[in-house]
Motif scaffolding. Structure first.
Motif, PDB file in Angstrom:
ATOM      1  N   VAL A  30       0.593  -1.698   0.210  1.00 17.43           N
ATOM      2  CA  VAL A  30      -0.318  -0.004   0.153  1.00 17.43           C
ATOM      3  C   VAL A  30       1.152   1.907  -0.150  1.00 17.43           C
ATOM      4  N   TYR A  33       2.771   1.773  -3.560  1.00 18.37           N
ATOM      5  CA  TYR A  33       1.903   2.159  -4.804  1.00 18.37           C
ATOM      6  C   TYR A  33       1.738   3.482  -4.068  1.00 18.37           C
ATOM      7  N   LEU A  34       1.135   4.516  -2.979  1.00 19.32           N
ATOM      8  CA  LEU A  34       0.765   5.542  -2.624  1.00 19.32           C
ATOM      9  C   LEU A  34       2.528   6.883  -3.318  1.00 19.32           C
ATOM     10  N   TYR A  38       2.664  10.133  -5.407  1.00 19.40           N
ATOM     11  CA  TYR A  38       2.207  11.349  -4.467  1.00 19.40           C
ATOM     12  C   TYR A  38       3.903  11.347  -3.914  1.00 19.40           C
ATOM     13  N   LEU A 107      -4.175   9.197   2.646  1.00 18.42           N
ATOM     14  CA  LEU A 107      -4.366   7.943   2.465  1.00 18.42           C
ATOM     15  C   LEU A 107      -5.441   7.405   3.361  1.00 18.42           C
ATOM     16  N   VAL A 135      -4.523   7.680  -1.996  1.00 16.43           N
ATOM     17  CA  VAL A 135      -5.117   6.439  -2.160  1.00 16.43           C
ATOM     18  C   VAL A 135      -6.349   6.078  -1.958  1.00 16.43           C
ATOM     19  N   ALA A 137      -7.084   2.144  -0.425  1.00 14.43           N
ATOM     20  CA  ALA A 137      -7.249   0.945  -0.445  1.00 14.43           C
ATOM     21  C   ALA A 137      -8.104   0.250   0.750  1.00 14.43           C
ATOM     22  N   GLU A 197      -6.182   1.817 -10.801  1.00 18.22           N
ATOM     23  CA  GLU A 197      -6.564   0.768 -10.061  1.00 18.22           C
ATOM     24  C   GLU A 197      -5.788  -0.450 -10.125  1.00 18.22           C
ATOM     25  N   MET A 272      -6.888  -1.454  -4.773  1.00 14.37           N
ATOM     26  CA  MET A 272      -6.475  -0.068  -4.839  1.00 14.37           C
ATOM     27  C   MET A 272      -6.709   0.673  -5.665  1.00 14.37           C
ATOM     28  N   ARG A 274      -6.765   5.274  -7.197  1.00 10.63           N
ATOM     29  CA  ARG A 274      -5.669   6.326  -6.614  1.00 10.63           C
ATOM     30  C   ARG A 274      -6.297   7.669  -7.162  1.00 10.63           C
TER      31      ARG A 274
END
Length: 276
Positions: A30, A33-34, A38, A107, A135, A137, A197, A272, A274
């Protein structure tokens, strides 16, 4: 409005004791990915439907402040009582009206929870409070798989029988959407473009527990609590005792349920999205 299945103080305590913490590998994915798109300050994360806090504390090392929200005062009381993190706080709140300003959160997570939400309203609120590039999640786990040598499959069958047969008619549809369907239905598609996603079903966590702990986990199911509410404490205790006796019979070892240990494997799935 979110369904309210985990509100009693005793149920909140059982939830806190027997529910698993999310695997570190899932949290790392997670965060990766964020951070992938970002680059700003990681000031705020929100864990919605936080229960007794297991899914909230794991975010503390990554953000200036983390807030856990739950519709149940009993769950928030339990989470606050167990909290040791200075940058984590908890408050009573539903998922459909998040108590944060617009574009203030990097998040938002919901662990084993969003099947209780009014999803269109929750998605709209999440979009409102997330910063651009933030994000959302959502994750959950399947039935825990009891593992004990050559009898593992028999133990799994007992757990499945409890959920699908013994508690038939008491299981809420939302529970089936997580345990049986893994959030695969269209309603769990997020509001963002498909290219924004991602889904991952590879994470899991193992816990060493006693047979008593496994029985306690069953008692934390909303379906069991519905059974108890409609049939009374004596019938509910008989159901749990029968479950525990079946487990002990299959294990076929000397000892008490408190002393005999086995492994529970929780397989997770992660979705997830964004915000553009």
């Amino acid at each position: 409005m979110a369904n309210r299945f985990f509100e009693g103080a005793a149920h909140a305590a059982a939830y806190a004791r027997f529910r698993p913490h999310p695997p570190q590998s899932l949290i790392e994915e997670v965060m990766s990915y964020l951070k992938g798109k970002y680059n700003g300050t990681l000031a705020a994360a929100v864990d919605v439907g936080c229960g007794s806090g297991q899914s909230t504390w794991v975010l503390a090392p990554h953000f200036t402040h983390v807030t856990g929200l739950d519709v149940s005062p009993a769950q928030i009381t339990e989470a606050t009582k167990k909290n040791t993190r200075a940058n984590v706080s908890f408050k009573v709140s539903g998922a459909e009206t998040l108590p944060f300003p617009a574009q203030s959160v990097q998040l938002i997570t919901a662990g084993q929870a969003c099947h209780w939400f009014d999803l269109p309203k929750f998605y709209a609120e999440a979009d409102r409070v997330l910063v651009p590039g933030g994000v959302l999640a959502l994750y959950g786990y399947l039935f825990p798989l009891p593992m004990y040598g050559s009898v593992s499959n028999q133990l799994v069958e007992i757990v499945n029988d409890m959920y699908k047969n013994k508690l038939d008619g008491y299981i809420h549809k939302g529970s089936m959407e997580v345990y049986l369907e893994n959030y695969q239905s269209e309603k769990y598609n997020m509001i963002y473009d498909d290219k924004m996603e991602i889904r991952d079903d590879s994470h899991y966590t193992d816990r060493t527990v006693s047979v008593t702990d496994l029985t306690g986990y069953i008692s934390s199911w909303s379906g069991f609590q519905n059974f108890r509410a409609k049939n009374g404490d004596e019938a509910a205790l008989d159901l749990l005792q029968n479950f525990q006796n079946r487990i002990m019979s299959v294990l076929g070892v000397d000892g008490t349920p408190e002393d005999i240990e086995l492994t529970l494997r929780y397989k997770y799935f992660l979705l997830m999205g964004r915000k553009p």
